[in-house]
Structures are given as structure tokens and as C-alpha cells.
Design a protein around this motif. Sequence first.
Motif, PDB file in Angstrom:
ATOM      1  N   MET A  91       0.855  -1.203   0.000  1.00 38.29           N
ATOM      2  CA  MET A  91       0.000   0.000   0.000  1.00 38.29           C
ATOM      3  C   MET A  91       0.880   1.238   0.000  1.00 38.29           C
ATOM      4  N   GLU A 138      -8.609  10.193  -5.139  1.00 41.42           N
ATOM      5  CA  GLU A 138      -8.468   9.442  -3.908  1.00 41.42           C
ATOM      6  C   GLU A 138      -7.367  10.074  -3.058  1.00 41.42           C
ATOM      7  N   ASP A 165     -11.426   8.681   4.288  1.00 44.66           N
ATOM      8  CA  ASP A 165     -12.478   7.845   3.709  1.00 44.66           C
ATOM      9  C   ASP A 165     -12.316   7.630   2.209  1.00 44.66           C
ATOM     10  N   ARG A 166     -11.386   8.349   1.564  1.00 40.06           N
ATOM     11  CA  ARG A 166     -11.163   8.172   0.123  1.00 40.06           C
ATOM     12  C   ARG A 166      -9.928   7.335  -0.183  1.00 40.06           C
ATOM     13  N   ASP A 180      -7.889   4.009  -0.829  1.00 40.34           N
ATOM     14  CA  ASP A 180      -8.070   2.629  -1.253  1.00 40.34           C
ATOM     15  C   ASP A 180      -6.931   1.798  -0.660  1.00 40.34           C
ATOM     16  N   GLY A 216      -6.596  -1.458  -0.673  1.00 40.61           N
ATOM     17  CA  GLY A 216      -6.286  -2.680  -1.409  1.00 40.61           C
ATOM     18  C   GLY A 216      -6.959  -3.892  -0.789  1.00 40.61           C
ATOM     19  N   ASN A 255      -7.864  -4.646   3.227  1.00 39.81           N
ATOM     20  CA  ASN A 255      -9.309  -4.592   3.499  1.00 39.81           C
ATOM     21  C   ASN A 255      -9.816  -5.891   4.111  1.00 39.81           C
TER      22      ASN A 255
END
Length: 463
Positions: A1, A267, A305-306, A308, A310, A314
Motif C-alpha cells: 500500500m 483518492e 475515507d477516500r 483505497d 487494497g 481490506n
Amino acid sequence: MQFKSSFYPLLLTTAISFISFIGKAQYADSTLKKAPVNNFWKSSFVKKTSVPLLMFGATALTWPHRKEIREIRNRFIPTFRYKYDDYLQYAPAAAVVALNMAGIKGKHSPKRALVSYAFSLGIMGAVVNGVKHTANIQRPDASARNSFPSGHTAMAFMNAAVLDKEYGEYRHPLYGVAGYAMATATALGRGLNNRHWVTDVLAGAGVGILSTEVGYLITDQIFKNRGMNEPVKRNPVPIQARPSFLEMHLGYATATSRDLKAVPGEEGIYSKGGFNYGLEGAWFLSRNFGIGGEFAFTSFPLNSDRVDLGPDINEVSNGLYTQALGVRYLNIGPYFSLPLANNWFVTAKLNAGVSTGSAGNFILNIKKEFQEEYGTAELPYLKYKPKPAASWSAGVGIQKRIGRNTAIKAYTTYFGSAHEFDMQVLQDIDADGHYVYERQPDDHEKTRFNHLTFGIGITAFLW
């Protein structure tokens, strides 16, 4: 990440801030143009209630953010344990006694001063204890449910107000400045020792000052002109006086650079509105020009909150929590003041210096089914630390003098700085549960922390 390094921002610090070491209104000078008797700003009500009302207003404004403000303390000085505030709260009152014993007369005779103090103490005690047991607010250290308002702070500011009334207004304003400095240190100690929320000390300061005003008002009705010492000959403030000052201010901050703001469709991490807190002062060489400096802190909460994370992350995490990042500014430069009619001033400054940032973490919220495996519910995934950088600030204000040495100011200041970051990403957790981080290579990309602040300040003039 991976995260881009161009998003880091800042959030709220304390304000406790924001408790002043000023007094209340003092004698108006006789050389300025006299306003009509019914002038609102010269009314006794405004002079006696302006600072307490500011404290109560700041209490309301900071109430939703008190836990976030305490987080700053827990991140930087979580083990602070110095109980000086248990004793310093009484120092201004002890100074009044010592000065009287040394033969230095205050505004009133010892008997009248004692009666005023007794009324003030009784009012302050009744209000503080009544609200404490009614509000039932838990202390930050969870030791009891009598946090709001702070009794230590109320006692300290009541004693400071007494010192100011007896000697600051009567002999020299520095007596009052010293008293309020000790009261401010007491209030800061209550927060640093994790005994009170910022809202507790703000409200306590307001209660302490207002209790003294009411106590003296009652005594004035009883004693009338009895027990008052002869006025000390004092020089009035001339219209050409140099407005050297000390000031504390607290305000709202909003980001202006693209690196901090949310960009539609992109993002990443972005900032919300934050807080600005500062101390500043200047020595004026003339009535219009001076040299001074400021120590300011601006901080923004971060919204993730934006981001990602991965599919792998997650799977084990419910999301990402990003600690607020604050930036400290130490700037110096020229200050300007333009006196207007009826004790109004327009002020300005243009400063430059250095800024440093506070370290923080990106923290993964681990799902319950994986918490035993990772040994924690919150996993610090990435550490960051802004590098020192050059900074500048420019500001303007409109100021109203409400007493001989006291003023209220509405201000706006623009801060600019750009920082590189030291970043470390979690690589492993060893057999002993220790986190192993790997430092990321420098990419020399800078994040701009440009932002606009606006708020209210309390000024102590050093005529």
C-alpha cells in the motif's frame, strides 16, 4: 500500500489554550477623546464581562473538539506529571498578602480587600461546585465525574483578578499581567496533568474572573467610599503612546493549498477545518511601527475515507484512522498599528521564520477476528514526520481597547510553509510483538501547508 506524500495536514491544538494572562478593563485614560456616557463599549457591563464572556464562548466552540485537543497532549507528553498547579493557583492571592505586609498599599484597605475576597471566593465556590455536581462530566483520566468546570483554574483566575484589582489597576499593570500569567500556567497544568479537558479550564477562567467582579460589586455597595486608599499619581496613556503588547488568540483554520484540500474525483487523504492557537507580542518603536514575533500552532484533522487500502488490507481491516498533524510556527518581523477614533485600532504584521511539524501515524482498525493474531485492535501502519521548513505569515486585525491595558481583537492570518517528510512503513511484527518499520527513500516532494486562520484574541498593552 502506498500513500502520496502531498496530502498531509494538520488539526487542532489547544487552546487552552487560550486562556489569557490579561485582566479585565482598567481605568480609561483621560487624554483620549471622550465618548458619550452611554457609549456601549465604555459601559461598566462591557468592561466587567467581556473577558468572561469570551471564555464562555470559547468553551462552547471547543466543546465538540475537546477529545481531539486532548489527543495532542497524549501524543507528545503522555507522561507529564508535575503538580505545580496545586500550589500556583494560590500565588496571586499570596502576592496581595505579601505586598500588604510589606507596606505597599493596594487600592483598598486590607479589611475591605478581605471582604471583597470573601464574597468572590463564596460566589466562585458555589458556582463551581454547583455546576460540577450538576454537569457530572467525567475527567480525562476517568478518576471522577466532577471535571466541569475546573476548580483549580477558577481559583487561580479569581486570585489573579484580585491581584489585578488591588495592584494592577492601582499601581502598575504588570502586577495584573503577572497574576494572569500564573493563572494561565495553572490552567495549562490542569490540562497537561490530564485532570481536565480544555473546556473545563476555559469555563473555570471565566467563572473565576466573573466571580471577582461580582464580589467586588457587592463590597462596593456595602462600603461605598470607605476603605479606599488615596489614588496613586499615574501618567495617563497619551494619544501618541507606543502600543507594545502581549497577546493570546484562538481561531479557526481553513486550508488553501491543493495539497490539503479534497479534490473532487481524486483518492487520498484530505483535511477538514482545524484550529489555530498563538502567542505573540511586539515592542513598538513608535505608535505605528514595532518589531515582534509569534509562536503559533495550527492543526487539522485528516479524513481518510477516500483511501483505497487494497484487497489484502481490506480483508483484515475495517479502515484507516489518521492522526491529526500539527505544524508549529516561530516567526518574527515588523508589526503595524493605526489608531482610530474611540479606541479602535487597525493592526497588521508580516513575519518569517521556521516551522516544524508533529509526528503521527496512519492506524489500521483491525477486524475482531484478526485482533488476536495481530495482538492489537489498532495497528500503526505508517509513521510520518514533517521536516523543518521555512515559513511566513501575514495578518491583519481590528482591535477595540476596552480598558487602559486591555483590548479585544478580531484577526485573520495567512500562514505558508512547505514540508518534506520522513516516512516509515510497517514491514513485520516479530516474535516479541515488536513492530519493524522500514524507512522510505526521500522523494523530495513537498507538501504545502498554506492556510488561512481567523478568530479572536485578547491583548495586554504594555504602555
